[in-house]
Scaffold this motif. Structure first.
Motif, mmCIF file in Angstrom:
data_model
loop_
_atom_site.group_PDB
_atom_site.id
_atom_site.type_symbol
_atom_site.label_atom_id
_atom_site.label_comp_id
_atom_site.label_asym_id
_atom_site.label_seq_id
_atom_site.Cartn_x
_atom_site.Cartn_y
_atom_site.Cartn_z
ATOM 1 N N GLU A 64 -13.049 10.842 10.456
ATOM 2 C CA GLU A 64 -14.386 11.343 10.126
ATOM 3 C C GLU A 64 -15.471 10.446 10.729
ATOM 4 N N LEU A 65 -15.264 9.121 10.632
ATOM 5 C CA LEU A 65 -16.243 8.191 11.215
ATOM 6 C C LEU A 65 -16.335 8.361 12.729
ATOM 7 N N LYS A 66 -15.176 8.574 13.358
ATOM 8 C CA LYS A 66 -15.170 8.768 14.809
ATOM 9 C C LYS A 66 -15.872 10.070 15.169
ATOM 10 N N ASP A 67 -15.619 11.142 14.403
ATOM 11 C CA ASP A 67 -16.250 12.436 14.670
ATOM 12 C C ASP A 67 -17.768 12.366 14.485
ATOM 13 N N LYS A 68 -18.227 11.575 13.522
ATOM 14 C CA LYS A 68 -19.666 11.439 13.271
ATOM 15 C C LYS A 68 -20.331 10.519 14.296
ATOM 16 N N GLY A 69 -19.510 9.774 15.034
ATOM 17 C CA GLY A 69 -20.065 8.860 16.028
ATOM 18 C C GLY A 69 -20.372 7.483 15.469
ATOM 19 N N ALA A 70 -19.929 7.204 14.245
ATOM 20 C CA ALA A 70 -20.204 5.908 13.631
ATOM 21 C C ALA A 70 -19.374 4.799 14.267
ATOM 22 N N ILE A 71 -18.191 5.160 14.805
ATOM 23 C CA ILE A 71 -17.369 4.174 15.517
ATOM 24 C C ILE A 71 -16.960 4.743 16.863
ATOM 25 N N THR A 72 -16.673 3.863 17.783
ATOM 26 C CA THR A 72 -16.281 4.308 19.122
ATOM 27 C C THR A 72 -14.794 4.632 19.140
ATOM 28 N N ASP A 73 -14.369 5.244 20.243
ATOM 29 C CA ASP A 73 -12.951 5.558 20.400
ATOM 30 C C ASP A 73 -12.105 4.280 20.384
ATOM 31 N N GLU A 74 -12.626 3.232 20.991
ATOM 32 C CA GLU A 74 -11.893 1.968 21.039
ATOM 33 C C GLU A 74 -11.724 1.372 19.639
ATOM 34 N N GLU A 75 -12.804 1.390 18.838
ATOM 35 C CA GLU A 75 -12.736 0.881 17.467
ATOM 36 C C GLU A 75 -11.784 1.732 16.623
ATOM 37 N N TYR A 76 -11.808 3.041 16.855
ATOM 38 C CA TYR A 76 -10.919 3.950 16.141
ATOM 39 C C TYR A 76 -9.457 3.620 16.435
ATOM 40 N N THR B 214 -4.325 1.444 14.800
ATOM 41 C CA THR B 214 -3.175 0.592 15.098
ATOM 42 C C THR B 214 -2.917 -0.377 13.949
ATOM 43 N N LYS B 215 -3.990 -0.946 13.378
ATOM 44 C CA LYS B 215 -3.844 -1.865 12.249
ATOM 45 C C LYS B 215 -3.223 -1.145 11.054
ATOM 46 N N LEU B 216 -3.665 0.077 10.807
ATOM 47 C CA LEU B 216 -3.141 0.828 9.650
ATOM 48 C C LEU B 216 -1.670 1.201 9.821
ATOM 49 N N LEU B 217 -1.292 1.553 11.012
ATOM 50 C CA LEU B 217 0.060 2.051 11.232
ATOM 51 C C LEU B 217 1.088 0.946 11.419
ATOM 52 N N THR C 106 -7.836 9.506 7.605
ATOM 53 C CA THR C 106 -8.784 10.616 7.511
ATOM 54 C C THR C 106 -10.213 10.100 7.579
ATOM 55 N N ARG C 107 -10.512 8.993 6.862
ATOM 56 C CA ARG C 107 -11.855 8.411 6.909
ATOM 57 C C ARG C 107 -12.196 7.917 8.321
ATOM 58 N N LEU C 108 -11.202 7.297 8.963
ATOM 59 C CA LEU C 108 -11.440 6.830 10.334
ATOM 60 C C LEU C 108 -11.764 7.995 11.267
ATOM 61 N N ALA D 256 0.855 -1.187 0.000
ATOM 62 C CA ALA D 256 0.000 0.000 0.000
ATOM 63 C C ALA D 256 0.888 1.233 0.000
ATOM 64 N N THR D 257 0.321 2.334 -0.371
ATOM 65 C CA THR D 257 1.075 3.574 -0.365
ATOM 66 C C THR D 257 0.719 4.392 0.850
ATOM 67 N N ARG D 258 1.613 5.299 1.196
ATOM 68 C CA ARG D 258 1.353 6.154 2.353
ATOM 69 C C ARG D 258 0.137 7.033 2.142
ATOM 70 N N SER D 259 -0.074 7.444 0.902
ATOM 71 C CA SER D 259 -1.237 8.291 0.651
ATOM 72 C C SER D 259 -2.523 7.527 0.962
ATOM 73 N N ASN D 260 -2.549 6.219 0.697
ATOM 74 C CA ASN D 260 -3.723 5.422 1.057
ATOM 75 C C ASN D 260 -3.883 5.384 2.569
ATOM 76 N N HIS D 261 -2.779 5.276 3.309
ATOM 77 C CA HIS D 261 -2.843 5.284 4.769
ATOM 78 C C HIS D 261 -3.408 6.610 5.271
ATOM 79 N N VAL D 262 -2.953 7.687 4.652
ATOM 80 C CA VAL D 262 -3.441 9.000 5.069
ATOM 81 C C VAL D 262 -4.937 9.110 4.799
#
Length: 136
Positions: free
Chosen positions: A115-127, A132-135, A111-113, A101-107
């Motif tokens: 946004e999902l956390k800010d919208k409340g679609a996922i919890t802090d723990e899921e975020y 951690t998986k991405l990094l 960013t999507r994660l 994968a490329t770093r731009s995909n990670h970024v």
């Protein structure tokens, strides 16, 4: 100022610039003699002696005889330098990662994660787990 008319000044400048252009061509020919892979040591020495002993005639003969291959070598060197520069930029930018994968995909994924956390679609723990998986 009357001793040196304006036309003489133009002629002097013309001859000066022609001399500078010829010097540039002489140095290009000498550089090409040394970097040419298809010439042996004796041939390089002969061309060098010819261009240094009879500079005007030697440069003219060299450009007539080997001008096309001189241009080909210049183009090849330019392509090699361009490829090396692009490889350096890719390496320095770190666009390739071991996972493919490329770093731009990670970024974008991070960013999507966020946004999902800010919208409340996922919890802090899921975020944190997804981050951690991405990094890693």
């Amino acid at each position: 100022m009357d001793d040196y008319p304006l036309l003489n000044l133009f002629w002097t400048m013309l001859w000066f610039f022609l001399w500078i252009m010829w010097m540039f061509l002489l140095f290009r020919v000498i550089m090409d003699i040394f970097r040419s892979d298809d010439l042996g040591g004796l041939a390089k020495a002969a061309w060098l002696i010819l261009t240094l002993v009879l500079p005007y005639l030697g440069v003219l003969i060299y450009v007539i005889v080997r001008g096309k291959s001189m241009g080909t070598r210049d183009a090849k060197d330019a392509r090699e330098r361009d490829a090396a520069f692009k490889a350096y930029v890719r390496d320095a930018a770190g666009t390739d990662t071991p996972g493919g994968a490329t770093r731009s995909n990670h970024v974008e994924d991070l960013t999507r994660l966020a946004e999902l956390k800010d919208k409340g679609a996922i919890t802090d723990e899921e975020y944190l787990q997804a981050k951690t998986k991405l990094l890693v």
